[in-house]
Design a protein around this motif. Structure first.
Motif, PDB file in Angstrom:
ATOM      1  N   VAL A   1      30.895  35.626  37.399  1.00 14.89           N
ATOM      2  CA  VAL A   1      31.102  35.495  38.782  1.00 14.89           C
ATOM      3  C   VAL A   1      30.024  35.651  39.571  1.00 14.89           C
ATOM      4  O   VAL A   1      29.527  34.672  40.290  1.00 14.89           O
ATOM      5  CB  VAL A   1      32.120  36.633  39.267  1.00 14.89           C
ATOM      6  CG1 VAL A   1      32.245  36.633  40.698  1.00 14.89           C
ATOM      7  CG2 VAL A   1      33.570  36.362  38.553  1.00 14.89           C
TER       8      VAL A   1
ATOM      9  N   SER B   1      28.965  32.047  41.497  1.00 12.75           N
ATOM     10  CA  SER B   1      29.555  32.136  42.663  1.00 12.75           C
ATOM     11  C   SER B   1      28.796  31.566  43.555  1.00 12.75           C
ATOM     12  O   SER B   1      29.427  30.808  44.603  1.00 12.75           O
ATOM     13  CB  SER B   1      29.778  33.745  43.067  1.00 12.75           C
ATOM     14  OG  SER B   1      28.609  34.196  43.286  1.00 12.75           O
TER      15      SER B   1
ATOM     16  N   TYR C   1      30.563  28.272  45.603  1.00 12.72           N
ATOM     17  CA  TYR C   1      30.584  28.535  47.048  1.00 12.72           C
ATOM     18  C   TYR C   1      30.140  27.391  47.732  1.00 12.72           C
ATOM     19  O   TYR C   1      30.626  26.577  48.675  1.00 12.72           O
ATOM     20  CB  TYR C   1      29.936  29.628  47.586  1.00 12.72           C
ATOM     21  CG  TYR C   1      29.981  29.880  48.889  1.00 12.72           C
ATOM     22  CD1 TYR C   1      30.949  30.555  49.662  1.00 12.72           C
ATOM     23  CD2 TYR C   1      29.122  29.262  49.940  1.00 12.72           C
ATOM     24  CE1 TYR C   1      31.170  30.959  51.082  1.00 12.72           C
ATOM     25  CE2 TYR C   1      29.394  29.461  51.465  1.00 12.72           C
ATOM     26  CZ  TYR C   1      30.469  30.398  51.752  1.00 12.72           C
ATOM     27  OH  TYR C   1      30.384  30.524  53.038  1.00 12.72           O
TER      28      TYR C   1
ATOM     29  N   VAL D   1      37.188  30.179  47.077  1.00 20.80           N
ATOM     30  CA  VAL D   1      36.434  30.636  45.968  1.00 20.80           C
ATOM     31  C   VAL D   1      36.861  31.930  45.324  1.00 20.80           C
ATOM     32  O   VAL D   1      36.748  31.918  43.867  1.00 20.80           O
ATOM     33  CB  VAL D   1      34.896  30.939  46.377  1.00 20.80           C
ATOM     34  CG1 VAL D   1      33.903  31.568  45.230  1.00 20.80           C
ATOM     35  CG2 VAL D   1      34.137  29.644  46.737  1.00 20.80           C
ATOM     36  N   GLN D   2      37.371  32.861  46.118  1.00 18.92           N
ATOM     37  CA  GLN D   2      38.008  33.950  45.682  1.00 18.92           C
ATOM     38  C   GLN D   2      39.248  33.442  44.732  1.00 18.92           C
ATOM     39  O   GLN D   2      39.451  34.031  43.464  1.00 18.92           O
ATOM     40  CB  GLN D   2      38.419  34.970  46.620  1.00 18.92           C
ATOM     41  CG  GLN D   2      39.072  36.047  46.205  1.00 18.92           C
ATOM     42  CD  GLN D   2      39.449  37.280  47.205  1.00 18.92           C
ATOM     43  OE1 GLN D   2      39.264  36.763  48.346  1.00 18.92           O
ATOM     44  NE2 GLN D   2      39.638  38.482  46.801  1.00 18.92           N
TER      45      GLN D   2
ATOM     46  N   PHE E   1      38.031  32.163  41.131  1.00 16.90           N
ATOM     47  CA  PHE E   1      37.729  33.312  40.257  1.00 16.90           C
ATOM     48  C   PHE E   1      38.876  34.054  39.651  1.00 16.90           C
ATOM     49  O   PHE E   1      39.036  34.398  38.602  1.00 16.90           O
ATOM     50  CB  PHE E   1      36.733  33.867  40.919  1.00 16.90           C
ATOM     51  CG  PHE E   1      35.419  33.472  40.929  1.00 16.90           C
ATOM     52  CD1 PHE E   1      34.690  33.089  39.434  1.00 16.90           C
ATOM     53  CD2 PHE E   1      34.646  33.083  41.985  1.00 16.90           C
ATOM     54  CE1 PHE E   1      33.503  32.540  39.435  1.00 16.90           C
ATOM     55  CE2 PHE E   1      33.442  32.382  41.530  1.00 16.90           C
ATOM     56  CZ  PHE E   1      32.772  32.174  40.745  1.00 16.90           C
TER      57      PHE E   1
END
Length: 182
Positions: free
Chosen positions: A25, A29, A33, A50-51, A54
């Motif tokens: 992550v 990330s 993003y 994005v959260q 993941f």
């Protein structure tokens, strides 16, 4: 400190190691993003997407097979699909945001003015694109991801990618003639 390879981290993640997945992550990330933000165009929505990407990747990491492709392609596919879904839920076209601030010298006011104007024109031009045209345009033109990987991410054939990209470029050119060459 020696960096642990993605393959090892993926293997550990597939065995349920949350810390190993956390390293993945951290590694990916920012780029994830960046892709989502350029598609969605809204910070809050981008963070949510994005959260969610993941979380979904963690839930499905056991099914990831490195023989079928790269981990990053798999992850960016998840993120891109969720971003496209978010756009469809909004039922409106969202602007593309370019990161030109880093390319501009702070003391060059004329360049800043020119780039702000160009960015505004490009944002306006992007409103005329469909969701798929925008996704293909961002992945191919902005992120410079090759056609084969864009095909995996979007689920489109190379011909469909090229067709969508052709139309997107044409629409953008019509909106901002002689300002940039895309």
């Amino acid at each position: 400190m020696k960096t642990i390879s993605d393959d090892i981290l993926i293997s550990r993640s597939q065995s349920g190691n949350q810390m190993a997945f956390g390293v993945l992550v951290e590694r990916y990330s920012n780029f994830c993003y960046s892709i989502v933000f350029r598609i969605v165009g809204n910070e809050a929505e981008t963070e949510d997407v994005v959260q969610e990407a993941f979380i979904l990747a963690w839930k499905k990491v056991k099914h990831f097979n490195s023989k079928r492709g790269k981990f990053t392609t798999w992850l960016y596919t998840i993120a891109t699909h969720l971003a496209i879904d978010a756009l469809r839920k909004q039922r409106k076209r969202v602007m593309l945001v370019l990161e030109t601030e880093n390319e501009i010298q702070a003391d060059d006011a004329l360049a800043q003015l020119y780039n702000r104007d160009l960015e505004a024109q490009l944002k306006q031009a992007m409103k005329s694109l469909t969701v798929l045209q925008k996704a293909v345009f961002v992945l191919r033109e902005i992120e410079e991801i090759d056609v084969a990987e864009v095909a995996v991410i979007t689920g489109l054939s190379p011909k469909q990618i090229k067709d969508n990209l052709y139309v997107a470029r044409k629409k953008v050119r019509e909106q901002i003639p002689k300002v940039i060459s895309i």
